[in-house]
Enzyme design. Structure first.
Site, PDB file in Angstrom:
ATOM      1  N   LYS A   1      -5.087  -2.939   2.171  1.00  0.00           N
ATOM      2  CA  LYS A   1      -4.653  -1.935   1.185  1.00  0.00           C
ATOM      3  C   LYS A   1      -5.502  -1.969  -0.086  1.00  0.00           C
ATOM      4  O   LYS A   1      -6.214  -2.922  -0.366  1.00  0.00           O
ATOM      5  CB  LYS A   1      -3.162  -2.083   0.923  1.00  0.00           C
ATOM      6  CG  LYS A   1      -2.393  -1.499   2.120  1.00  0.00           C
ATOM      7  CD  LYS A   1      -0.935  -1.329   1.906  1.00  0.00           C
ATOM      8  CE  LYS A   1      -0.345  -0.600   3.147  1.00  0.00           C
ATOM      9  NZ  LYS A   1       1.110  -0.726   3.211  1.00  0.00           N
TER      10      LYS A   1
ATOM     11  N   ARG B   1       2.751  -6.829   9.155  1.00  0.00           N
ATOM     12  CA  ARG B   1       2.221  -5.596   9.774  1.00  0.00           C
ATOM     13  C   ARG B   1       0.727  -5.546   9.458  1.00  0.00           C
ATOM     14  O   ARG B   1       0.355  -5.349   8.299  1.00  0.00           O
ATOM     15  CB  ARG B   1       2.960  -4.381   9.196  1.00  0.00           C
ATOM     16  CG  ARG B   1       2.520  -3.057   9.795  1.00  0.00           C
ATOM     17  CD  ARG B   1       3.224  -1.882   9.127  1.00  0.00           C
ATOM     18  NE  ARG B   1       2.847  -0.633   9.764  1.00  0.00           N
ATOM     19  CZ  ARG B   1       1.753   0.057   9.461  1.00  0.00           C
ATOM     20  NH1 ARG B   1       0.935  -0.372   8.520  1.00  0.00           N
ATOM     21  NH2 ARG B   1       1.482   1.180  10.097  1.00  0.00           N
TER      22      ARG B   1
HETATM   23  N1  HH2 Z   1       1.981   0.887   5.534  1.00  0.00           N
HETATM   24  C1  HH2 Z   1       1.405   1.948   6.129  1.00  0.00           C
HETATM   25  C2  HH2 Z   1       2.078   2.673   7.117  1.00  0.00           C
HETATM   26  N2  HH2 Z   1       3.310   2.299   7.531  1.00  0.00           N
HETATM   27  N3  HH2 Z   1       5.120   0.809   7.400  1.00  0.00           N
HETATM   28  C3  HH2 Z   1       5.697  -0.259   6.859  1.00  0.00           C
HETATM   29  N4  HH2 Z   1       6.900  -0.663   7.282  1.00  0.00           N
HETATM   30  N5  HH2 Z   1       5.091  -0.976   5.865  1.00  0.00           N
HETATM   31  C4  HH2 Z   1       3.866  -0.638   5.377  1.00  0.00           C
HETATM   32  O1  HH2 Z   1       3.366  -1.313   4.439  1.00  0.00           O
HETATM   33  C5  HH2 Z   1       3.212   0.503   5.947  1.00  0.00           C
HETATM   34  C6  HH2 Z   1       3.891   1.206   6.973  1.00  0.00           C
HETATM   35  C7  HH2 Z   1       0.017   2.347   5.744  1.00  0.00           C
HETATM   36  O2  HH2 Z   1      -0.923   1.701   6.580  1.00  0.00           O
HETATM   37  P1  HH2 Z   1      -1.640   2.401   7.839  1.00  0.00           P
HETATM   38  O3  HH2 Z   1      -0.625   2.735   8.878  1.00  0.00           O
HETATM   39  O4  HH2 Z   1      -2.763   1.560   8.312  1.00  0.00           O
HETATM   40  O5  HH2 Z   1      -2.290   3.696   7.223  1.00  0.00           O
HETATM   41  P2  HH2 Z   1      -1.922   5.234   7.318  1.00  0.00           P
HETATM   42  O6  HH2 Z   1      -0.564   5.420   6.731  1.00  0.00           O
HETATM   43  O7  HH2 Z   1      -3.005   5.904   6.506  1.00  0.00           O
HETATM   44  O8  HH2 Z   1      -1.932   5.637   8.768  1.00  0.00           O
END
Ligand code: HH2
Length: 260
Positions: free
Chosen positions: A205, A239
């Site tokens: 992040k 995660r």
């Molecule tokens: N962060 C993201 C997405 N979903 N869910 C939970 N529970 N906690 C988190 O910190 C979280 C999440 C963002 O990360 P990522 O899925 O890699 O990116 P994007 O939302 O751009 O697909």
């Protein structure tokens, strides 16, 4: 929890696994690396992201979840969605956890999860992805996030989700500045004291980039450092994008904690 983003625009791996065949191969690789849970998402929630229609999101995640559930029936599959219709289709296809970044905000979400006997991750976010970084000021970020999560957990339990299936997440990077993210990570035990398993998503992040100057693809070391507070918690889920490195890091960290 290994991340499988079936999206064209996720912040760190957008477009890499948008094709279902690639997404499945990536999921398999994460399992080989040691993931216990796979979190399959079809909508980016990065700062500034615009919402995706439910049909589009379901078309992205459901075929991947269905194939995974067929090929790897022993694996726990989570669907990263805040839309009940996407969650319903994903649960039908074999998911057993709904990871909801809005904390179960939609009125149909918690009854759905309860009715299907699934688990839910309730994440804290202020506002929505397109606006969430506009206001990141809190009088006491830890107390506010803890109070909000406690309230949402109580609502989930009254909707019929058993307490052990309600997992809480401070939402690192979701409506928080660098200092807020750091304070939440430094005080995870306050959130663990709410009595539910915790999920923490700090992987790659932007606060890691702000602190270190590292580009998004170069944030593994900072992502691992963010997980140090997790070993003090009795029940926690990391995660992450980089499962093999995280597994090794947590195994050694845990062993040192036990030796102490
Ligand atoms: N962060 C993201 C997405 N979903 N869910 C939970 N529970 N906690 C988190 O910190 C979280 C999440 C963002 O990360 P990522 O899925 O890699 O990116 P994007 O939302 O751009 O697909």
């Amino acid at each position: 929890m290994g991340i499988v983003n079936v999206t064209p625009d996720s912040f760190s791996d957008g477009g890499l696994y948008a094709d279902p065949v690639r997404a499945l191969a990536h999921a398999e690789a994460l399992l080989v690396e040691g993931a216990d849970i796979l979190d399959v998402g079809g909508e980016s929630t990065r700062p500034g992201a615009s919402p995706v229609a439910a049909e589009v999101e379901a078309d992205r995640v459901v075929p991947v979840i269905a194939a995974l559930a067929r090929q790897r029936p022993e694996v726990l599959i989570s669907v990263d969605t805040s839309k009940p219709e996407v969650a319903a289709a994903a649960l039908e296809a074999g998911a057993v956890i709904v990871n909801d970044v809005t904390g179960g905000d939609h009125p149909d979400m918690l009854p759905l999860v309860a009715g299907r006997g699934a688990a839910i991750v309730l994440m804290h976010m202020r506002g929505r992805p397109d606006t969430m970084q506009n206001d990141t000021a809190y009088a006491d970020v830890v107390a506010e996030v803890a109070a909000w999560l406690a309230g949402r957990a109580a609502v989930a339990c009254s909707a019929g989700v058993p307490a052990e299936r309600v997992w809480l997440d401070p939402g690192i990077g979701f409506g928080k500045d660098v200092a807020g993210n750091l304070r939440l990570l430094a005080h995870l035990e306050d959130l663990g004291a709410l009595g539910h398993p915790l999920v923490v998503g700090a992987s790659r992040k932007s606060f890691i980039g702000r602190l270190s100057g590292a580009d998004v693809g170069e944030r593994l070391a900072g992502s691992l450092a963010s997980l140090v507070p997790l070993v003090r918690l009795p029940r926690a889920v990391a995660r992450v994008h980089d499962v093999a490195a995280t597994r090794q890091f947590l195994t050694v960290l845990q062993a040192i904690a036990e030796a102490a």
